[in-house]
Design a protein around this motif. Structure first.
Motif, short mmCIF file in Angstrom:
data_model
loop_
_atom_site.label_atom_id
_atom_site.label_comp_id
_atom_site.label_asym_id
_atom_site.label_seq_id
_atom_site.Cartn_x
_atom_site.Cartn_y
_atom_site.Cartn_z
N ALA A 111 0.78 -1.04 0.07
CA ALA A 111 0.13 0.04 0.26
C ALA A 111 0.63 1.02 0.28
CB ALA A 111 -1.25 -0.13 1.21
N PRO A 112 0.36 1.83 -0.82
CA PRO A 112 0.89 3.81 -0.54
C PRO A 112 1.43 3.88 0.69
CG PRO A 112 -0.61 4.52 -1.66
CD PRO A 112 -0.93 2.75 -1.32
N ALA A 113 2.55 4.56 1.40
CA ALA A 113 3.00 5.43 1.98
C ALA A 113 2.17 6.74 2.29
CB ALA A 113 4.42 5.56 2.18
N PRO A 114 1.36 6.51 3.17
CA PRO A 114 0.21 7.83 3.33
C PRO A 114 0.98 9.51 3.47
CG PRO A 114 0.86 6.80 5.55
CD PRO A 114 1.23 5.93 4.48
N ALA A 115 1.00 9.98 3.47
CA ALA A 115 1.38 12.09 3.20
C ALA A 115 1.93 12.18 4.21
CB ALA A 115 0.30 12.91 1.89
N ARG A 116 3.33 13.04 4.29
CA ARG A 116 3.44 13.79 5.41
C ARG A 116 3.17 15.10 5.11
NH1 ARG A 116 9.81 12.10 4.97
NH2 ARG A 116 8.94 12.03 3.18
N ALA A 117 2.86 15.05 6.72
CA ALA A 117 2.10 17.04 6.68
C ALA A 117 3.83 17.47 6.97
CB ALA A 117 1.52 16.99 8.45
N VAL A 118 3.12 18.98 5.82
CA VAL A 118 4.32 19.99 5.86
C VAL A 118 3.99 21.13 6.15
CG1 VAL A 118 5.33 21.07 3.50
CG2 VAL A 118 4.73 18.17 3.23
N SER A 119 5.02 21.20 6.68
CA SER A 119 5.20 22.86 6.87
C SER A 119 5.54 23.65 6.44
CB SER A 119 6.20 22.84 8.68
OG SER A 119 6.78 23.53 8.07
N ALA A 131 0.49 13.17 -4.42
CA ALA A 131 1.94 12.01 -4.98
C ALA A 131 1.43 11.24 -5.92
CB ALA A 131 2.82 11.76 -3.58
N THR A 132 2.18 10.79 -6.81
CA THR A 132 2.04 10.34 -7.94
C THR A 132 3.32 9.07 -8.14
OG1 THR A 132 4.08 11.38 -9.60
CG2 THR A 132 1.58 12.59 -9.79
N GLY A 133 3.33 7.35 -8.62
CA GLY A 133 3.98 6.76 -8.64
C GLY A 133 5.38 7.30 -9.13
N LEU A 134 5.69 7.82 -10.02
CA LEU A 134 6.97 8.83 -10.17
C LEU A 134 6.67 9.33 -9.27
CD1 LEU A 134 8.60 9.25 -12.55
CD2 LEU A 134 7.75 11.22 -12.94
N SER A 135 6.91 10.29 -8.70
CA SER A 135 7.40 11.25 -7.93
C SER A 135 7.74 9.68 -6.31
CB SER A 135 6.78 12.14 -6.78
OG SER A 135 5.71 12.21 -6.12
N GLN A 136 6.54 8.70 -6.44
CA GLN A 136 7.14 7.94 -5.19
C GLN A 136 8.39 7.13 -5.58
OE1 GLN A 136 3.83 5.28 -4.90
NE2 GLN A 136 2.81 6.73 -3.92
N LEU A 137 8.76 6.61 -7.00
CA LEU A 137 10.06 6.07 -7.24
C LEU A 137 11.41 7.23 -6.91
CD1 LEU A 137 9.07 4.37 -10.77
CD2 LEU A 137 9.32 3.50 -8.32
N LEU A 138 10.80 8.69 -7.31
CA LEU A 138 12.52 9.36 -7.44
C LEU A 138 12.59 9.77 -5.77
CD1 LEU A 138 11.67 11.49 -10.36
CD2 LEU A 138 13.07 9.63 -10.32
N GLY A 139 11.95 8.85 -5.10
CA GLY A 139 12.08 9.18 -3.19
C GLY A 139 10.92 10.89 -3.13
N GLY A 140 10.58 10.90 -3.86
CA GLY A 140 10.33 12.29 -3.36
C GLY A 140 8.38 11.96 -3.41
N ALA A 141 8.17 10.99 -2.71
CA ALA A 141 6.92 11.31 -1.92
C ALA A 141 6.48 12.01 -0.85
CB ALA A 141 6.20 9.66 -1.50
N GLY A 142 5.46 13.03 -0.82
CA GLY A 142 5.60 14.03 0.14
C GLY A 142 5.57 15.24 -0.08
N ARG A 143 6.45 15.31 -0.30
CA ARG A 143 7.54 16.44 -0.66
C ARG A 143 6.72 17.55 -1.57
NH1 ARG A 143 13.19 14.83 -1.97
NH2 ARG A 143 13.12 12.19 -0.50
#
Length: 152
Positions: A111-119, A131-143
């Protein structure tokens, strides 16, 4: 066309090969069947000469009869399967294929990781669905992507 044999000139010549076949074959036929047609008088001989005259320019499918007969003989002498590179085509000898296969159950997808809260000035609700699959692959999920939201 044949009109001379050495120094001898053929009467009423020249003759095509088809005419020579009709003349030669007809002569043999008339001589061997003389008892059957002798009561008709000269009619069979006249028909033989007319047939020889009629085949002088005979064409079968646009080619001469001798060429057509030669083509038919070649066709009948061919192997049924045809030829490949001049040799008779042969079917490949059948071979037994052996092997096995394995059916595995499908793997569970994480399951995809839940999005982190960003300040900062970016709302976390906006990032959770972005958060797209591409951003998750690149390690930037939630940024968040750097933007000028809120002015500065």
């Amino acid at each position: 066309m044949l009109g001379k044999l050495g120094d001898w000139v053929i009467w009423f010549g020249p003759y095509s090969p088809a005419q020579l076949v009709v003349i030669g074959g007809g002569a043999v036929l008339l001589i061997n069947t003389f008892a059957w047609w002798s009561w008709l008088g000269p009619v069979p001989v006249v028909l033989w000469l007319v047939a020889a005259w009629a085949v002088r320019g005979a064409k079968i499918g646009g080619i001469s009869p001798s060429t057509a007969v030669l083509g038919l003989v070649q066709l009948l002498s061919q192997p049924q399967s045809g030829r490949i590179a001049g040799r008779a085509a042969r079917d490949v000898r059948p071979t037994l294929l052996t092997g096995s296969f394995v059916i595995e159950p499908p793997r569970a997808v994480a399951a995809p990781a839940p999005a982190r809260a960003v300040s900062g000035g970016v709302a976390s609700a906006r990032l959770s669905g972005s958060a797209t699959g591409l951003s998750q692959l690149l390690g930037g999920a939630g940024r968040p992507v750097a933007s000028s939201v809120g002015g500065s």
